[in-house]
Scaffold this motif. Structure first.
Motif, PDB file in Angstrom:
ATOM      1  N   THR A   1    -119.564 -18.562  39.242  1.00  0.00           N
ATOM      2  CA  THR A   1    -118.587 -19.402  38.269  1.00  0.00           C
ATOM      3  C   THR A   1    -119.579 -20.789  38.065  1.00  0.00           C
ATOM      4  OG1 THR A   1    -117.255 -21.087  39.339  1.00  0.00           O
ATOM      5  CG2 THR A   1    -116.331 -18.736  39.181  1.00  0.00           C
ATOM      6  N   PRO A   2    -119.338 -21.432  36.924  1.00  0.00           N
ATOM      7  CA  PRO A   2    -120.022 -22.609  36.572  1.00  0.00           C
ATOM      8  C   PRO A   2    -119.886 -23.832  37.400  1.00  0.00           C
ATOM      9  CG  PRO A   2    -119.072 -21.843  34.449  1.00  0.00           C
ATOM     10  CD  PRO A   2    -118.566 -21.009  35.717  1.00  0.00           C
ATOM     11  N   TYR A   3    -118.926 -23.604  38.280  1.00  0.00           N
ATOM     12  CA  TYR A   3    -118.568 -24.553  39.388  1.00  0.00           C
ATOM     13  C   TYR A   3    -118.952 -24.147  40.868  1.00  0.00           C
ATOM     14  CZ  TYR A   3    -115.430 -25.379  35.760  1.00  0.00           C
ATOM     15  OH  TYR A   3    -114.808 -25.570  34.322  1.00  0.00           O
ATOM     16  N   GLY A   4    -119.676 -22.888  40.957  1.00  0.00           N
ATOM     17  CA  GLY A   4    -120.181 -22.770  42.228  1.00  0.00           C
ATOM     18  C   GLY A   4    -119.904 -21.098  42.558  1.00  0.00           C
ATOM     19  N   ARG A   5    -119.966 -20.632  43.673  1.00  0.00           N
ATOM     20  CA  ARG A   5    -119.809 -19.092  44.044  1.00  0.00           C
ATOM     21  C   ARG A   5    -118.712 -19.098  45.250  1.00  0.00           C
ATOM     22  NH1 ARG A   5    -125.277 -17.793  46.454  1.00  0.00           N
ATOM     23  NH2 ARG A   5    -125.535 -20.291  46.528  1.00  0.00           N
ATOM     24  N   ASP A   6    -117.762 -18.135  45.004  1.00  0.00           N
ATOM     25  CA  ASP A   6    -116.632 -17.964  45.849  1.00  0.00           C
ATOM     26  C   ASP A   6    -117.130 -16.482  46.531  1.00  0.00           C
ATOM     27  OD1 ASP A   6    -115.277 -19.831  44.817  1.00  0.00           O
ATOM     28  OD2 ASP A   6    -114.126 -18.737  43.588  1.00  0.00           O
ATOM     29  N   LEU A   7    -117.179 -16.507  47.975  1.00  0.00           N
ATOM     30  CA  LEU A   7    -117.680 -15.446  48.809  1.00  0.00           C
ATOM     31  C   LEU A   7    -116.353 -14.756  49.281  1.00  0.00           C
ATOM     32  CD1 LEU A   7    -120.404 -16.921  48.413  1.00  0.00           C
ATOM     33  CD2 LEU A   7    -120.878 -16.446  50.594  1.00  0.00           C
ATOM     34  N   PHE A   8    -116.230 -13.486  49.190  1.00  0.00           N
ATOM     35  CA  PHE A   8    -115.242 -12.772  50.001  1.00  0.00           C
ATOM     36  C   PHE A   8    -115.934 -12.233  51.152  1.00  0.00           C
ATOM     37  CE2 PHE A   8    -113.878 -12.734  45.576  1.00  0.00           C
ATOM     38  CZ  PHE A   8    -112.682 -12.803  45.562  1.00  0.00           C
ATOM     39  N   LEU A   9    -115.758 -12.979  52.402  1.00  0.00           N
ATOM     40  CA  LEU A   9    -116.547 -13.065  53.675  1.00  0.00           C
ATOM     41  C   LEU A   9    -115.572 -12.271  54.575  1.00  0.00           C
ATOM     42  CD1 LEU A   9    -119.283 -14.173  54.776  1.00  0.00           C
ATOM     43  CD2 LEU A   9    -118.017 -15.728  55.697  1.00  0.00           C
ATOM     44  N   PRO A  10    -116.098 -11.341  55.167  1.00  0.00           N
ATOM     45  CA  PRO A  10    -115.504 -10.684  56.199  1.00  0.00           C
ATOM     46  C   PRO A  10    -114.712 -11.835  57.350  1.00  0.00           C
ATOM     47  CG  PRO A  10    -117.282  -9.419  56.047  1.00  0.00           C
ATOM     48  CD  PRO A  10    -117.465 -10.470  55.284  1.00  0.00           C
ATOM     49  N   ARG A  11    -113.560 -11.781  57.628  1.00  0.00           N
ATOM     50  CA  ARG A  11    -113.080 -12.853  58.323  1.00  0.00           C
ATOM     51  C   ARG A  11    -113.704 -13.078  59.702  1.00  0.00           C
ATOM     52  NH1 ARG A  11    -108.750 -16.194  57.345  1.00  0.00           N
ATOM     53  NH2 ARG A  11    -108.094 -14.937  55.472  1.00  0.00           N
ATOM     54  N   ALA A  12    -114.043 -11.751  60.343  1.00  0.00           N
ATOM     55  CA  ALA A  12    -114.725 -11.703  61.524  1.00  0.00           C
ATOM     56  C   ALA A  12    -116.089 -12.544  61.574  1.00  0.00           C
ATOM     57  CB  ALA A  12    -114.882 -10.686  62.229  1.00  0.00           C
ATOM     58  N   GLY A  13    -116.680 -12.689  60.352  1.00  0.00           N
ATOM     59  CA  GLY A  13    -117.916 -13.501  60.412  1.00  0.00           C
ATOM     60  C   GLY A  13    -117.798 -14.918  60.004  1.00  0.00           C
ATOM     61  N   LEU A  14    -116.605 -15.412  59.775  1.00  0.00           N
ATOM     62  CA  LEU A  14    -116.421 -16.766  59.035  1.00  0.00           C
ATOM     63  C   LEU A  14    -117.188 -17.831  60.187  1.00  0.00           C
ATOM     64  CD1 LEU A  14    -115.270 -18.821  57.213  1.00  0.00           C
ATOM     65  CD2 LEU A  14    -113.234 -18.716  58.290  1.00  0.00           C
ATOM     66  N   GLU A  15    -117.018 -17.878  61.272  1.00  0.00           N
ATOM     67  CA  GLU A  15    -117.457 -18.928  62.223  1.00  0.00           C
ATOM     68  C   GLU A  15    -118.982 -18.746  62.173  1.00  0.00           C
ATOM     69  OE1 GLU A  15    -115.185 -20.118  65.925  1.00  0.00           O
ATOM     70  OE2 GLU A  15    -114.611 -18.267  65.865  1.00  0.00           O
ATOM     71  N   SER A  16    -119.572 -17.494  62.424  1.00  0.00           N
ATOM     72  CA  SER A  16    -121.311 -17.605  62.181  1.00  0.00           C
ATOM     73  C   SER A  16    -121.677 -17.877  61.073  1.00  0.00           C
ATOM     74  CB  SER A  16    -121.615 -16.095  62.630  1.00  0.00           C
ATOM     75  OG  SER A  16    -121.069 -15.179  61.536  1.00  0.00           O
ATOM     76  N   TYR A  17    -121.099 -17.581  59.896  1.00  0.00           N
ATOM     77  CA  TYR A  17    -121.532 -18.075  58.553  1.00  0.00           C
ATOM     78  C   TYR A  17    -121.552 -19.740  58.432  1.00  0.00           C
ATOM     79  CZ  TYR A  17    -122.400 -18.352  53.499  1.00  0.00           C
ATOM     80  OH  TYR A  17    -123.013 -18.707  52.541  1.00  0.00           O
ATOM     81  N   ALA A  18    -120.619 -20.228  58.807  1.00  0.00           N
ATOM     82  CA  ALA A  18    -120.361 -21.891  58.889  1.00  0.00           C
ATOM     83  C   ALA A  18    -121.454 -22.231  59.621  1.00  0.00           C
ATOM     84  CB  ALA A  18    -118.837 -21.931  59.716  1.00  0.00           C
TER      85      ALA A  18
END
Length: 321
Positions: free
Chosen positions: A158-175
């Motif tokens: 969107t013009p305000y940024g990107r929303d990612l539908f991230l697999p919940r199991a990968g949330l910590e590693s992506y952070a």
């Protein structure tokens, strides 16, 4: 759902509707500035995630939503509402189609009621509705961010940024890869600055889309019938909404922000004056200071001096009277 990112250094849990993620990580204004500069990310893993698959998904949703989605191109973001029969806002969906499935994130805790309504409207259509909240977490990257989305992750841009539908199991590693985290308070401050309404914050049981400026962004005026369309068309063609959204600059000398629900009066009427509106969201902005969104009666003069509780407030027009 409690986010694992609450274990990050400095994380302070949010309360109320945003319980489950961090309010901030120790420095609210630094986090706001980072988002405004296009760096970092926001953990929105408490939001509901709903998918609709099947070959009739777009044509079916087109019948139910306020947005024109029958020909929604794959990868194109959209906002949509579901209204009551009287035109009052019941649900707000932030969606994208990946070519096979429509992905939507919704306000925390609203997914069950949304799914129940969608299931009741399936009839003979070839669609499958699923609650994916337990499997996928929403992560927001601000506009200008150069952080990459993991391969295969559905992205809503969107013009305000990107929303990612991230697999919940990968949330910590992506952070660990996405840059410094910013809490929900920083995200909310930028939302208020952009005059963007939020279901359950700027809405109550009788809110209609015209009051919040959702016409055009979430409501398409040239599409076919949907529940509540009669109210939308009548207000659009014959009248004005009873209330309007305003942006308020609040007196910065007050220590405390007026909380949501605080009544608004005309300053010239004194402390016993008639209530003409109320605060919906109040925040501290890193540049603007204390600001708020509010709903006021449509006929309140745009140059009127206001007071929210005991706090002086100057209004900017969001929705024209």
């Amino acid at each position: 759902m409690k986010s694992p990112l609450l274990s990050l250094p400095g994380a302070v849990p949010a309360e109320g509707a945003d319980e489950g993620v961090a309010a901030h990580y120790g420095d609210l204004f630094r986090e706001q500035r980072a988002l405004a500069d296009g760096t970092g990310f926001v953990d929105l893993s408490h939001r509901g995630v709903v998918t609709v698959s099947g070959e009739d998904r777009l044509s079916w949703l087109h019948l139910l939503l306020t947005q024109h989605v029958s020909d929604l191109p794959a990868g194109e973001a959209a906002e949509a509402l579901i209204l009551s029969a009287h035109g009052h806002i019941e649900h707000a969906l932030y969606l994208v189609d990946d070519g096979a499935t429509v992905w939507a994130h919704v306000e925390p805790g609203t997914q069950d009621a949304l799914i129940a309504y969608l299931e009741s409207m399936k009839f003979f259509y070839r669609v499958e509705v699923a609650d994916r909240t337990g499997e996928f977490a929403v992560v927001h990257l601000p506009a200008g961010s150069i952080a990459e989305a993991p391969e295969g992750v559905v992205v809503r841009e969107t013009p305000y940024g990107r929303d990612l539908f991230l697999p919940r199991a990968g949330l910590e590693s992506y952070a660990g890869e996405a840059g410094p985290p910013a809490g929900i308070l920083a995200h909310e401050a930028l939302r208020v600055e952009r005059h963007r309404p939020r279901l359950g914050f700027e809405t109550d049981h009788r809110t209609i889309p015209h009051e919040l400026g959702w016409i055009g962004t979430a409501v398409h005026l040239q599409k076919g019938c949907y529940r509540g369309q009669e109210t939308v068309a009548r207000v659009q063609n014959l009248g004005k909404p009873p209330r309007r959204l305003v942006f308020l600059h609040l007196d910065g000398s007050d220590v405390h922000l007026p909380p949501p629900g605080t009544g608004i009066q005309l300053a010239d009427d004194g402390p016993d004056g008639r209530r003409i509106g109320f605060i919906t969201t109040s925040v501290r902005h890193h540049e603007l200071g204390p600001v708020a969104l509010a709903l006021v009666k449509r006929n309140v003069p745009v140059d009127a001096r206001l007071v929210a509780g005991t706090t002086a407030a100057a209004q900017e027009v969001v929705v024209e009277p």
